[in-house]
Design a protein around this motif. Sequence first.
Motif, PDB file in Angstrom:
ATOM      1  N   ASP A 198      63.999 -33.335  86.592  1.00 30.15           N
ATOM      2  CA  ASP A 198      63.493 -32.408  87.687  1.00 30.15           C
ATOM      3  C   ASP A 198      62.036 -32.256  87.641  1.00 30.15           C
ATOM      4  OD1 ASP A 198      66.193 -31.917  88.481  1.00 30.15           O
ATOM      5  OD2 ASP A 198      66.377 -30.485  87.251  1.00 30.15           O
ATOM      6  N   TYR A 199      61.657 -32.018  86.627  1.00 31.30           N
ATOM      7  CA  TYR A 199      59.954 -32.123  86.560  1.00 31.30           C
ATOM      8  C   TYR A 199      59.429 -33.660  87.024  1.00 31.30           C
ATOM      9  CZ  TYR A 199      55.354 -31.894  84.591  1.00 31.30           C
ATOM     10  OH  TYR A 199      54.185 -32.025  84.457  1.00 31.30           O
ATOM     11  N   LEU A 200      60.157 -34.716  86.646  1.00 31.23           N
ATOM     12  CA  LEU A 200      59.582 -35.885  87.201  1.00 31.23           C
ATOM     13  C   LEU A 200      59.428 -36.181  88.550  1.00 31.23           C
ATOM     14  CD1 LEU A 200      58.468 -38.878  86.234  1.00 31.23           C
ATOM     15  CD2 LEU A 200      60.888 -39.661  86.488  1.00 31.23           C
ATOM     16  N   CYS A 201      60.541 -35.459  89.416  1.00 27.39           N
ATOM     17  CA  CYS A 201      60.609 -35.486  90.823  1.00 27.39           C
ATOM     18  C   CYS A 201      59.588 -34.627  91.310  1.00 27.39           C
ATOM     19  CB  CYS A 201      62.255 -34.941  91.135  1.00 27.39           C
ATOM     20  SG  CYS A 201      63.337 -36.112  90.768  1.00 27.39           S
ATOM     21  N   GLN A 202      59.237 -33.732  90.615  1.00 25.06           N
ATOM     22  CA  GLN A 202      58.267 -32.689  91.134  1.00 25.06           C
ATOM     23  C   GLN A 202      57.010 -33.422  91.245  1.00 25.06           C
ATOM     24  OE1 GLN A 202      59.211 -29.182  88.724  1.00 25.06           O
ATOM     25  NE2 GLN A 202      57.492 -27.977  89.806  1.00 25.06           N
ATOM     26  N   VAL A 203      56.486 -33.934  89.804  1.00 21.83           N
ATOM     27  CA  VAL A 203      55.234 -34.650  89.870  1.00 21.83           C
ATOM     28  C   VAL A 203      55.054 -35.611  90.688  1.00 21.83           C
ATOM     29  CG1 VAL A 203      53.876 -36.015  88.207  1.00 21.83           C
ATOM     30  CG2 VAL A 203      55.164 -34.235  87.254  1.00 21.83           C
ATOM     31  N   ILE A 204      56.258 -36.517  91.140  1.00 19.96           N
ATOM     32  CA  ILE A 204      56.122 -37.604  92.079  1.00 19.96           C
ATOM     33  C   ILE A 204      55.862 -36.954  93.357  1.00 19.96           C
ATOM     34  CG2 ILE A 204      57.593 -39.439  92.811  1.00 19.96           C
ATOM     35  CD1 ILE A 204      56.531 -39.866  90.209  1.00 19.96           C
ATOM     36  N   GLU A 205      56.612 -36.108  93.508  1.00 19.13           N
ATOM     37  CA  GLU A 205      56.363 -35.685  95.273  1.00 19.13           C
ATOM     38  C   GLU A 205      55.123 -35.069  95.298  1.00 19.13           C
ATOM     39  OE1 GLU A 205      59.485 -32.702  96.227  1.00 19.13           O
ATOM     40  OE2 GLU A 205      58.159 -31.959  97.831  1.00 19.13           O
ATOM     41  N   THR A 225      68.176 -42.173  92.038  1.00 20.42           N
ATOM     42  CA  THR A 225      68.339 -40.694  92.235  1.00 20.42           C
ATOM     43  C   THR A 225      66.769 -40.281  92.717  1.00 20.42           C
ATOM     44  OG1 THR A 225      69.762 -40.846  90.172  1.00 20.42           O
ATOM     45  CG2 THR A 225      69.109 -38.693  91.174  1.00 20.42           C
ATOM     46  N   LEU A 226      65.808 -40.712  92.059  1.00 19.78           N
ATOM     47  CA  LEU A 226      64.393 -40.690  92.814  1.00 19.78           C
ATOM     48  C   LEU A 226      64.651 -40.683  94.247  1.00 19.78           C
ATOM     49  CD1 LEU A 226      61.873 -42.238  90.050  1.00 19.78           C
ATOM     50  CD2 LEU A 226      61.980 -39.709  90.756  1.00 19.78           C
ATOM     51  N   ARG A 227      64.794 -41.922  94.680  1.00 11.64           N
ATOM     52  CA  ARG A 227      64.963 -42.090  96.134  1.00 11.64           C
ATOM     53  C   ARG A 227      65.714 -41.320  96.862  1.00 11.64           C
ATOM     54  NH1 ARG A 227      66.978 -47.573  97.100  1.00 11.64           N
ATOM     55  NH2 ARG A 227      66.144 -47.336  99.080  1.00 11.64           N
ATOM     56  N   GLU A 228      66.686 -40.681  96.291  1.00 15.24           N
ATOM     57  CA  GLU A 228      67.557 -39.701  96.862  1.00 15.24           C
ATOM     58  C   GLU A 228      66.908 -38.267  96.926  1.00 15.24           C
ATOM     59  OE1 GLU A 228      71.644 -42.063  95.538  1.00 15.24           O
ATOM     60  OE2 GLU A 228      71.181 -39.826  94.681  1.00 15.24           O
ATOM     61  N   ARG A 229      66.176 -37.893  95.690  1.00 11.28           N
ATOM     62  CA  ARG A 229      65.787 -36.707  95.530  1.00 11.28           C
ATOM     63  C   ARG A 229      64.551 -36.167  96.060  1.00 11.28           C
ATOM     64  NH1 ARG A 229      68.315 -34.627  90.515  1.00 11.28           N
ATOM     65  NH2 ARG A 229      66.751 -33.130  90.383  1.00 11.28           N
ATOM     66  N   VAL A 230      63.571 -37.059  95.881  1.00  8.60           N
ATOM     67  CA  VAL A 230      62.146 -36.968  96.213  1.00  8.60           C
ATOM     68  C   VAL A 230      61.990 -37.144  97.628  1.00  8.60           C
ATOM     69  CG1 VAL A 230      59.640 -37.607  95.706  1.00  8.60           C
ATOM     70  CG2 VAL A 230      61.337 -37.717  93.804  1.00  8.60           C
ATOM     71  N   LYS A 231      61.614 -36.041  98.475  1.00 10.26           N
ATOM     72  CA  LYS A 231      61.683 -35.973  99.718  1.00 10.26           C
ATOM     73  C   LYS A 231      60.785 -36.798 100.698  1.00 10.26           C
ATOM     74  CE  LYS A 231      59.597 -31.444 101.137  1.00 10.26           C
ATOM     75  NZ  LYS A 231      58.804 -31.226 100.124  1.00 10.26           N
ATOM     76  N   ASN A 232      59.511 -36.971  99.843  1.00 10.78           N
ATOM     77  CA  ASN A 232      58.468 -37.790 100.777  1.00 10.78           C
ATOM     78  C   ASN A 232      58.689 -39.416 100.042  1.00 10.78           C
ATOM     79  OD1 ASN A 232      57.614 -37.145  97.856  1.00 10.78           O
ATOM     80  ND2 ASN A 232      55.721 -36.282  98.791  1.00 10.78           N
ATOM     81  N   ILE A 233      59.537 -39.712  99.387  1.00 14.88           N
ATOM     82  CA  ILE A 233      59.652 -41.100  98.522  1.00 14.88           C
ATOM     83  C   ILE A 233      59.205 -42.460  99.535  1.00 14.88           C
ATOM     84  CG2 ILE A 233      61.917 -41.529  98.214  1.00 14.88           C
ATOM     85  CD1 ILE A 233      59.845 -41.843  95.304  1.00 14.88           C
ATOM     86  N   ASP A 234      59.652 -42.169 100.548  1.00 13.02           N
ATOM     87  CA  ASP A 234      59.256 -43.313 101.629  1.00 13.02           C
ATOM     88  C   ASP A 234      57.876 -43.517 102.078  1.00 13.02           C
ATOM     89  OD1 ASP A 234      62.127 -43.963 101.659  1.00 13.02           O
ATOM     90  OD2 ASP A 234      62.552 -42.753 103.506  1.00 13.02           O
TER      91      ASP A 234
END
Length: 519
Positions: free
Chosen positions: A151-158, A188-197
Motif C-alpha cells: 500500500d505504501y509503495l502504491c502511495q509513493v508511486i502515485e 496490481t500496481l497498474r490496477e491500483r495506482v490511479k495515475n499509472i498510465d
Amino acid sequence: MKNKDRVIIFDTTLRDGEQSPGASLNISEKLEIAHQLARLGVDVIEAGFPISSVGDFESVKLIAKEVKGPSIAGFCRAGEKDILACWNAVKYSKKPRIHTFIATSDIHIERKLRKTRSEVLDIAANGVRFAKKFCDDVEFAAEDAVRSDFDYLCQVIEAVIDAGATTVNIPDTVGYAVVEDYGKIIRTLRERVKNIDKAVISVHCHNDLGLAVANTLAAISNGARQVECTVNGIGERAGNASLEEVVMALRTRKKYFGITCGVNTKEIYKTSRMVSTLTGIVVQPNKAIVGANAFAHEAGIHQDGVLKDSLTYEIMRPQDVGIPSNQLVLGKHSGRHALVKRLKDLGYSIKAEQIEKVYSAFKDLADKKKCVFDEDILALVEEGISTESETYVLEYLNTSSGTGIIPTATVRLSKKDGGKGKNKVILQEAACGDGPVDAAYKAVDKIAGVKAKLTDYALRALSVGKDAQGEVNVKVEYKGLKFSGRGASTDIIEASVKAYLQALNKIASGRPLGAKESL
Ligand code: KIV
Ligand code: ZN
C-alpha cells in the motif's frame, strides 16, 4: 504508454554493472562501451552515478556529449545536491534523463535511512519535483520495492507520478522476488495506482536467486515496458538481469511475448566481448547466449541432428547474435585489405592511422600461428583500444623454468620519457620467482618501482587448436585501489606480462579506478 508492444531497453552496465566486485573502467573504456551500446541499439544508457566520484561525473558528462542515439541517464539519490550534480553531467545529451531514487522498504527506511515512511514519501516527491525543473525525462526508483509494504509503495508511486516522474522503477534490489509474485506486483500496481498510465513502469532485477531474467520477463508479461539490464548480467553481487538473455528470449519467443525492442542482436557478441575484456570479468563458458559453449554441440546425437538440420537442437543461430564463424578467416599471406574487410564484417571500422599498427600485429601473429580466427582478430583490436597511451611497453622477455631449475626472467621495457611521449628510455631487470610468471612480474616490479599486489589471475584459450592464443586477465591492488589488465599472446608467459603491464600502466597514468564515495 505510447507503444504498448515495445519494451524500452535501459542498459545499466556502466552504473550497476560497474558496481560488480573488481569491475572498474577508466573514462575512455566507458566511452568505448557507451558507443558500442549505441550501436547495439539500447534506448537508454545509464552512464554512471555523477556525485559518487569526480571520475564518474566526468565520464557521464563525456558520454552525454559524445554518444548520439540513446538517452543518457545519470543516477542520483533524491537530495537536491545529488540531483544537481546528475543534471550537470547529463545536460549535454540531446536526450538527458535523471534517475533518482530512495528506498521504500521499512527495513531500509528505519535501519538505513533512519527516517519515517512519511518523510521518505516527501523526499521522493520533492526530489522528482526538483529534477523536473531541469529535465523533462525523470525516472524515479523505489529502492527495495519488492520488500516494501505494498500500500505504501502504491502511495509513493502515485506521489512521484503526480510530481512529474515519467518512468517509475520497481526494483528487486536484493534479488528476493519469485516469478509469479513479481508479475503480480507489476499487474496490481497498474490496477491500483490511479495515475499509472502517465508513466512507464520499469523493472530492475538482481540475480541473487538466479531469477533476474525470469522475473524481468514476468514483469513484461504483466505490463512493464522498460527493463533495466546489463551486458553479460554483471552488477552488484550476483549481478543484474542479463541484457542478451532478455532480448533473445523476447526475439526467440516472439509469439509468446508479442513484444519487440530496438536492439540489433547481431551486435550482442561483440558488446559482450568488449565488456568482458574491459572490465576483466570473464564470461562463464555455459553462460546463455554469449558463453563459449552456448552454441557448442558436444553429444554425437546432437551433432548429427544439427548437421542434418540445425533446428533439431538450435533455437537460435550463432549468427543471430553475431558470433564469429570460427572458421579460418585469414592467414600469413592475407593483405591489409583482407584484414580491413574482415574487421568491417565484424563491425569494426578502424581509423586509417591504426591500420598499420593492427596489420603489423596481425602479421606477427600470423607468423606464429597458422590459423588466424575471428577471435584472434578481435583480440588485436581490443588490445589497440586499451593500450593507446601506455607508459611501459614490453620490448624483450626471456624466461627459463623447468624441473630442477630456479625460474628466472629478464624483462626489458621501454618507458615514455617524462610523459611527453616523444623519447623513450629502455629499462631492464632480471629476477627469480616461484615460476616464470612470478619471476617476470618481479622483474617488472623492479623496473616500475611499484609494489602492486596480484589479487586475481585467469588464463584461457582464445580459440581452438594447440597454437591458440592464451588470454590472461589480472587484477592488482595498489594503495587500496583495484586495477585490471588483459593480455593475449601465443606465449602464455608473454600474455601474462602484457596483462600485468596493462594494469601497471593504469597505475602509472594515475587512473584510480572504482574510487567512489561510499553511498
Ligand atoms: O538495485 C537497485 O535497487 C538499484 C537502483 C535502481 C535503486 O540499483
Ligand atoms: Zn541495482
